[in-house]
Write an enzyme that holds these catalytic residues in place. Structure first.
Site, PDB file in Angstrom:
ATOM      1  N   ASP A   1      -1.910  21.791  28.123  1.00  0.00           N
ATOM      2  CA  ASP A   1      -2.160  20.488  27.502  1.00  0.00           C
ATOM      3  C   ASP A   1      -2.031  19.340  28.510  1.00  0.00           C
ATOM      4  OD1 ASP A   1      -2.154  18.212  25.872  1.00  0.00           O
ATOM      5  OD2 ASP A   1      -0.279  18.708  24.854  1.00  0.00           O
TER       6      ASP A   1
ATOM      7  N   HIS B   1       3.231  14.791  23.028  1.00  0.00           N
ATOM      8  CA  HIS B   1       2.704  15.505  24.196  1.00  0.00           C
ATOM      9  C   HIS B   1       3.589  15.247  25.418  1.00  0.00           C
ATOM     10  CE1 HIS B   1      -1.118  16.429  22.146  1.00  0.00           C
ATOM     11  NE2 HIS B   1      -0.908  15.257  21.557  1.00  0.00           N
TER      12      HIS B   1
HETATM   13 ZN   LIG Z   1      -4.110  18.180  19.758  1.00  0.00          ZN
HETATM   14 ZN   LIG Z   2      -1.150  18.392  18.107  1.00  0.00          ZN
END
Ligand SMILES: [Zn+2]
Ligand SMILES: [Zn+2]
Length: 559
Positions: A200, A373
């Site tokens: 990510d 994130h």
């Molecule tokens: Zn996402």
């Molecule tokens: Zn997510």
């Protein structure tokens, strides 16, 4: 390995991102090996404001056609819309089960129902550390921490080696539900040897650590201890930890909690039913009960943090909500990031709120939001645990991917970075890992009201409509002679009120009468041609004299 037949060939494994690599949202990826393929996530992207009337954007599924009959499963990392929102549109191309965590599937089920898709018992719930076998692929689910519970990474064991797909993650060392990131297993996999890491990149360009979800408690505590009126908190309904944190504070400060807005009620109900959201007895009230309590005894969790016109907060902001009214001295907290493109709508909502005399609190006033994130240091940490042979940054625009690639080359100089974008076929075989091919990739626009795809010309029309309004011109023609039966009538909607437009509209019937008079007999006998002539004449006038391009809708009636 050398054998009598020559070098041993490892079956190739292809990783094909179809969405989310080179852009934010609509994450979808195909993993293919021999005659087996698995789809990882099937997300949506929310349309930019210029895509009028488009409700959803999904990855172009054309490439899946070539794999028809071979896609044996859909594997879901977690329940955010950018990972599950497109399922109803691609499930027809998947033959086997849909694997995901319990909470993820609880969010998927009503979505399929809404679209009238019945896949019966194909939804299969998987717990962390469980494994499923799909042909030559063995997929292991690992718990990660993110802004919603039950988020998973995948360790895909293939004949060519282990591919780790992180899904969305941050490293929250003190998760609110004490369900920790399975860093132990990640490290084990790293020690044993990982072929490729797909990770990510959303916050690859942010320094340091993102911070635990708990880091916003202090900010909220200050608000709860100083607010004298109602407290409204706008957040994403799937941010279950944020909801929990507000519920806990409400309990502590003797306030009742109401969930306001359809999405908020829907998601909180599911989360409560499954035990992901814990509601102390007596704390929750219905939104219709809010008015029966003194303002200082209530906190509302609302949808609409992005200024969405139909969501709760923007409606409350213009005093157009049936259940919740604001008064001077109430507090409104924006506890979500602004998705790029929504700034104007959010700004408008804030202006309306300010006019009502409420206290606005955003992340720039107090720490009331933390990203789901991981920032740079968290990404580096995962890289250092996994130390893959190949690294493919995913989930991000190109600049975040590039940034993540730079981090990888610092953390693991031995690792080969493969920069891929949607549609690239990344192949791992005897010759290593590299992009070998491209498949069709792009976006498909979905209009929810018709569940159809939106063609380009439709979009162009909507753009003109929104920017410059609509003019309907009604022309009545004698079917026999082709002569005008009465002066053309014009109706305008959404046109800016100004002198130029007034004059144009006043002069338009005469203009059209002249145009029709100038037309040949054949043209006048053909409603299609006549329509086009009316449209072009009006558009030319508006363009020339007002610099506008309204959508012109000619109606030709034969009488
Ligand atoms: Zn996402
Ligand atoms: Zn997510």
């Amino acid at each position: 390995m050398e054998t009598a037949e020559g070098p041993h060939r490892v079956p190739a494994v292809d990783i094909i991102p179809l969405g989310g690599v080179g852009e934010f949202g609509m994450n979808m990826m195909l993993v293919a090996c021999g005659d087996t393929a698995v789809l990882v996530d099937a997300g949506v992207m929310f349309p930019e404001p210029e895509l009028f009337g488009v409700d959803l954007v999904i990855p172009d599924p054309t490439a899946l056609e070539a794999y028809r009959g071979r896609i044996k499963a859909l594997v879901l990392t977690h329940g955010h819309e950018d990972h599950i929102g497109g399922i109803a549109h691609v499930i027809g191309r998947v033959d086997g089960p849909v694997y995901g965590s319990r909470f993820t599937l609880a969010l998927v089920a009503p979505k399929l129902e809404e679209h009238g898709v019945d896949i019966g018992d194909r939804l299969v719930a998987i717990a962390p550390r469980e494994t499923v076998e799909i042909g030559p692929l063995r997929i292991e689910f690992l718990r990660v921490t993110h802004s919603m519970p039950d988020s998973m990474a995948l360790a895909i064991h293939t004949p060519a080696g282990v591919v780790v797909h992180t899904g969305d993650f941050k490293i929250d060392l003190t998760p609110l539900d004490s369900n920790h990131f399975d860093l132990h297993r990640l490290a084990e996999l790293g020690t044993a040897g990982v072929l490729a890491l797909l990770s990510d990149s959303t916050n690859a360009d942010r320094r340091g650590m993102s911070g635990s979800e708990r880091s916003v408690i202090d900010g909220f505590e200050e608000i709860f201890s100083s607010a004298t009126g109602k407290i409204l908190v706008a957040a994403f309904s799937t941010s279950i930890y944020r909801l929990q944190l507000v519920v806990n504070l409400a309990d502590q400060f003797d306030r009742k909690v109401a969930f306001v807005g359809r999405g908020m009620q829907h998601t909180s109900q599911i989360a409560e039913r499954l035990g992901y959201l814990k509601m102390p007895p007596g704390v929750q009230i219905r939104d219709s009960d809010v008015r029966d309590f003194p303002a200082q005894d209530v906190v509302c969790l609302c949808t609409g943090s992005q200024g969405e016109a139909l969501a709760a907060l923007p409606r409350i902001a213009i005093d157009d909500h049936r259940q919740v009214k604001l008064a001077e001295g109430d507090t409104v907290v924006f506890s979500a990031r602004s998705i790029p493109g929504n700034e104007k709508a959010i700004g408008r909502t804030m202006n309306h709120l300010a006019k009502r005399g409420v206290d606005l609190v955003t992340d720039s006033d107090k720490h009331v939001h933390v990203s789901g994130h991981g920032n740079e240091e968290e990404l580096k940490f995962v890289l250092s645990l996994v130390r893959p042979r190949y690294f493919v940054p995913i989930h991000g625009e190109y600049r975040q991917l590039a940034r993540h690639a730079r981090l990888a080359s610092t953390v693991c100089p031995e690792t080969t970075v493969v920069m891929a974008q949607d549609g690239d076929v990344v192949r791992f075989d005897d010759e290593g890992g590299r992009v070998v091919d491209r498949v069709p990739a792009g976006r498909v626009l979905i209009d929810g009201t018709r569940t159809g795809e939106v063609a380009d010309e439709v979009l162009r029309d909507r753009r003109h409509l929104a920017a410059d309004g609509l003019i309907v011109a009604v022309v009545a023609i004698n079917g026999q002679t082709g002569a005008l039966e009465q002066p053309p009538a014009l109706f305008a909607r959404g046109l800016a009120v100004d002198a130029k437009h007034d004059t144009l509209l006043r002069e338009a019937p005469d203009l059209l009468a002249r145009e029709i008079g100038d037309a040949s007999r054949e043209e006048r006998a053909d409603p299609g041609l006549l329509k086009e002539r009316v449209r072009v004449a009006l558009q030319r006038q508006f363009k020339k004299r007002a610099g506008r391009r309204p959508l012109v809708l000619p109606i030709v009636m034969e009488v």
